[in-house]
Design a protein around this motif. Structure first.
Motif, PDB file in Angstrom:
ATOM      1  N   GLU A 286      -0.743 -10.251  -0.893  1.00 51.69           N
ATOM      2  CA  GLU A 286      -1.717  -9.158  -0.806  1.00 51.69           C
ATOM      3  C   GLU A 286      -1.183  -7.886  -0.140  1.00 51.69           C
TER       4      GLU A 286
ATOM      5  N   LYS B  67       1.527   1.874  -3.599  1.00 53.49           N
ATOM      6  CA  LYS B  67       0.272   2.262  -4.254  1.00 53.49           C
ATOM      7  C   LYS B  67      -0.092   3.707  -3.896  1.00 53.49           C
TER       8      LYS B  67
ATOM      9  N   ASN C 108      -0.455   6.799  -6.493  1.00 51.40           N
ATOM     10  CA  ASN C 108      -1.701   7.580  -6.544  1.00 51.40           C
ATOM     11  C   ASN C 108      -1.451   9.065  -6.271  1.00 51.40           C
TER      12      ASN C 108
ATOM     13  N   GLN D 175       1.985  -4.619  -6.470  1.00 51.86           N
ATOM     14  CA  GLN D 175       2.754  -5.749  -5.941  1.00 51.86           C
ATOM     15  C   GLN D 175       4.074  -5.894  -6.694  1.00 51.86           C
TER      16      GLN D 175
ATOM     17  N   ASN E  60       0.815  -1.225   0.000  1.00 51.63           N
ATOM     18  CA  ASN E  60       0.000   0.000   0.000  1.00 51.63           C
ATOM     19  C   ASN E  60       0.841   1.264   0.000  1.00 51.63           C
TER      20      ASN E  60
ATOM     21  N   TYR F 250       0.093  -5.248 -15.417  1.00 50.62           N
ATOM     22  CA  TYR F 250      -0.746  -5.963 -14.449  1.00 50.62           C
ATOM     23  C   TYR F 250      -1.660  -4.952 -13.772  1.00 50.62           C
ATOM     24  N   LYS F 251      -2.708  -4.588 -14.458  1.00 53.12           N
ATOM     25  CA  LYS F 251      -3.605  -3.504 -14.010  1.00 53.12           C
ATOM     26  C   LYS F 251      -4.048  -3.672 -12.556  1.00 53.12           C
ATOM     27  N   LYS F 252      -4.476  -4.865 -12.182  1.00 53.24           N
ATOM     28  CA  LYS F 252      -5.006  -5.094 -10.839  1.00 53.24           C
ATOM     29  C   LYS F 252      -3.900  -5.186  -9.784  1.00 53.24           C
ATOM     30  N   ASN F 253      -2.757  -5.758 -10.144  1.00 55.89           N
ATOM     31  CA  ASN F 253      -1.704  -6.036  -9.169  1.00 55.89           C
ATOM     32  C   ASN F 253      -0.402  -5.288  -9.442  1.00 55.89           C
ATOM     33  N   TYR F 254      -0.465  -4.188 -10.167  1.00 56.63           N
ATOM     34  CA  TYR F 254       0.764  -3.465 -10.518  1.00 56.63           C
ATOM     35  C   TYR F 254       1.587  -3.091  -9.293  1.00 56.63           C
TER      36      TYR F 254
END
Length: 125
Positions: free
Chosen positions: A110, A12, A16, A44, A9, A38-42
């Motif tokens: 995660e 992320k 952002n 990570q 996070n 990796y749109k969902k997990n970029y």
């Protein structure tokens, strides 16, 4: 050996808040292209690379030298394994310390990403 762990996070939140400015300061173009697909997990994938860069810096132990994060590049092979490529001051310090081999292991889930980097100063006789 160097190791580092990071909360995904945090990466992320930085992406952002600062977008491309943050990405281009920390990661190479190749790293950004790979991770952002990796749109969902970029985050990570970015976090694992960030941890690897931190692990390399721990090994190099820069004293008066500045190592930019982009001087350390994590390259992924088609078989899924990764390697460390050094540029600029990171490469210079590695040469001064007789580092001639690096091995990197990345892992993420995660909430956290971790990286371990091993180096060798083995010299052939």
């Amino acid at each position: 050996m160097g190791t580092d762990i990071i909360e995904i996070n945090k990466i992320k939140e930085s992406v952002n808040a600062f977008g491309d400015k943050y990405l281009k300061k920390i990661f190479t173009t190749k790293e950004i292209q790979y991770c952002m697909k990796y749109k969902k997990n970029y985050a990570q994938h970015l976090a694992a690379r960030f941890a690897a860069k931190e692990a390399v810096i721990k090994i190099l132990e820069p004293l008066n030298e500045v190592i930019h994060f982009k001087d350390i590049e994590i390259v992924r092979y088609s078989n899924g394994s990764c390697k460390v490529e050094l540029h600029g001051n990171a490469k210079k310090l590695a040469m001064e310390r007789n580092i001639n081999y690096t091995s990197v292991s990345l892992s993420h889930e995660e909430k956290y990403a971790i990286a371990m980097v091993l180096v060798s100063t083995y010299k052939k006789e």
